[in-house]
Scaffold this motif. Structure first.
Motif, PDB file in Angstrom:
ATOM      1  N   SER A 123       0.824  -1.217   0.000  1.00 21.80           N
ATOM      2  CA  SER A 123       0.000   0.000   0.000  1.00 21.80           C
ATOM      3  C   SER A 123       0.856   1.264   0.000  1.00 21.80           C
ATOM      4  O   SER A 123       0.371   2.350  -0.328  1.00 21.80           O
ATOM      5  CB  SER A 123      -0.929   0.004   1.226  1.00 21.80           C
ATOM      6  OG  SER A 123      -0.193   0.167   2.421  1.00 21.80           O
ATOM      7  N   MET A 124       2.143   1.124   0.363  1.00 20.63           N
ATOM      8  CA  MET A 124       3.055   2.272   0.361  1.00 20.63           C
ATOM      9  C   MET A 124       3.952   2.267  -0.881  1.00 20.63           C
ATOM     10  O   MET A 124       4.968   2.962  -0.922  1.00 20.63           O
ATOM     11  CB  MET A 124       3.898   2.271   1.640  1.00 20.63           C
ATOM     12  CG  MET A 124       3.076   2.482   2.898  1.00 20.63           C
ATOM     13  SD  MET A 124       4.078   2.723   4.402  1.00 20.63           S
ATOM     14  CE  MET A 124       4.713   1.064   4.676  1.00 20.63           C
ATOM     15  N   GLY A 125       3.595   1.438  -1.875  1.00 16.89           N
ATOM     16  CA  GLY A 125       4.293   1.473  -3.148  1.00 16.89           C
ATOM     17  C   GLY A 125       5.488   0.554  -3.268  1.00 16.89           C
ATOM     18  O   GLY A 125       6.280   0.694  -4.206  1.00 16.89           O
ATOM     19  N   THR A 127       7.372  -3.004  -4.068  1.00 15.99           N
ATOM     20  CA  THR A 127       7.243  -4.232  -4.851  1.00 15.99           C
ATOM     21  C   THR A 127       7.629  -5.419  -3.981  1.00 15.99           C
ATOM     22  O   THR A 127       8.586  -5.342  -3.198  1.00 15.99           O
ATOM     23  CB  THR A 127       8.166  -4.191  -6.082  1.00 15.99           C
ATOM     24  OG1 THR A 127       7.805  -3.075  -6.895  1.00 15.99           O
ATOM     25  CG2 THR A 127       8.047  -5.474  -6.897  1.00 15.99           C
ATOM     26  N   ARG A 187      11.629   0.775  -4.680  1.00 14.68           N
ATOM     27  CA  ARG A 187      11.035   0.385  -3.394  1.00 14.68           C
ATOM     28  C   ARG A 187      10.688  -1.096  -3.495  1.00 14.68           C
ATOM     29  O   ARG A 187       9.904  -1.483  -4.359  1.00 14.68           O
ATOM     30  CB  ARG A 187       9.755   1.173  -3.098  1.00 14.68           C
ATOM     31  CG  ARG A 187       9.914   2.666  -2.914  1.00 14.68           C
ATOM     32  CD  ARG A 187       8.598   3.292  -2.452  1.00 14.68           C
ATOM     33  NE  ARG A 187       8.646   4.743  -2.450  1.00 14.68           N
ATOM     34  CZ  ARG A 187       7.694   5.521  -1.933  1.00 14.68           C
ATOM     35  NH1 ARG A 187       6.609   4.968  -1.405  1.00 14.68           N
ATOM     36  NH2 ARG A 187       7.811   6.828  -1.971  1.00 14.68           N
TER      37      ARG A 187
END
Length: 341
Positions: A123-125, A127, A187
């Motif tokens: 949800s915070m981007g 992978t 990320r």
């Protein structure tokens, strides 16, 4: 003499036709083929037969013996088949549309925690990546700024394989491959199982689960690291969690920290799970060392990043109040099946 054998054959076949149960077939076997059986008696009578007729006589008796053995075996199989079919026909029919009464299994506590943390970081981007459990020395150590003969290797009791590879001692072994795969900005998190040849106690195991996370971009600082860690922990425990950062040495980060969480099992008072300190080491972390970024093909003049190694096993202990880490690998269903979801 042939007439005697023929009469015994006819007598046997007549008795065989009348038999229809296992007990009757066993009685026939004893009567004709047992130690004192009639066919056995014919063989014992060989000594009284004229020498020139013994070969023919023996062949006829052995033929009768084989016929008797096969006949009894065949009739017994037929009787068993009839009995089985009768039992099947008489068996109560089941309604296959009824709900299953079989007890359902449950997810392992570490699996539950891993999936929850994956959702939070997604949800915070971030992978979600996967990586091998068997790695080479370069990815586990050298690409992480730990060259051969570096004393930091003594901190990790490693399982080496006969082919020169090893069981990964930390999820950081995936950093180099992930950086080369995506480049920057980046990320990513990559959970996995790790192995260390160390003694076990209430808070240490030779097989445990971690989740590595890295964020690489322009102007990344320690403040970003603290924010993401606090956000993740507050989501997992559904409340604010007391944490502390203390200096820690890890060759692949500079500066490096140990992120500790106040022990939720004893409330910070001290117990075997936290070595009576009130704190539990949860997440080694820090700013990624420039040498590690360079090995991964990242421009260190433009990008910085942080990395953390979250202990999923210890996080599960805190979340579910599991006092002994060894329970998680014990296979004890009484301990594990209470986490059904």
């Amino acid at each position: 003499m042939d007439n005697r054998i023929q009469r015994l054959r006819e007598q046997f076949l007549e008795n065989l036709q009348r038999a229809n149960a296992a007990e009757a077939f066993e009685e026939l076997r004893v009567q004709y083929l047992g130690k004192k059986g009639e066919i056995t008696g014919l063989l014992k009578n060989m000594a009284s037969i004229e020498p020139e007729r013994r070969k023919e006589y023996g062949a006829l008796v052995n033929q009768l013996k084989e016929e008797a053995e096969n006949g009894i075996k065949k009739r017994m199989e037929e009787a068993h088949a009839r009995e089985l079919n009768a039992r099947i026909a008489a068996t109560e029919r089941y309604d296959l549309t009824l709900p299953s009464m079989v007890r359902q299994g449950s997810y392992h506590p570490i699996t539950l925690v891993q999936r929850e943390v994956e959702q939070i970081f997604a949800s915070m981007g971030f992978t979600i990546e996967d990586y091998d459990e068997i790695v080479d020395d370069y990815h586990c150590f050298e690409a992480l700024n730990i060259p051969k003969h570096h004393p930091a290797r003594d901190m990790q009791d490693t399982y080496y394989l006969s082919n020169g590879q090893l069981l990964k001692t930390h999820t950081s072994a995936a950093q180099n491959a992930i950086m080369k795969k995506y480049g920057a900005p980046l990320r990513a998190i990559f959970p996995g199982r790790c192995f260390r040849n160390e003694s076990t106690d209430a808070c240490h195991e030779n097989t445990f689960f971690q989740m590595e996370g890295i964020m690489i971009d322009e102007n990344i600082s320690i403040s970003n690291l603290i924010y993401f860690m606090k956000t993740m922990l507050s989501e997992v425990f559904q409340r604010d969690v007391k944490v502390r950062l203390r200096p820690g040495f890890f060759p692949f980060v500079e500066p490096g920290f140990e992120l500790d969480i106040s022990c939720l099992i004893c409330g910070g008072e001290g117990c075997p799970s936290c070595k009576n300190s009130g704190w539990l080491e949860l997440c080694p972390c820090g700013m990624i060392h420039p040498n590690v970024l360079k090995a991964g093909g990242i421009d260190t003049e433009k990008y910085t990043g942080f990395a953390f190694g979250l202990g999923l096993t210890r996080l599960a202990m805190m979340k579910y109040g599991i006092k002994d880490i060894r329970d998680l690998n014990s296979g004890n269903l009484k301990s594990l099946d209470q986490f059904v979801k």
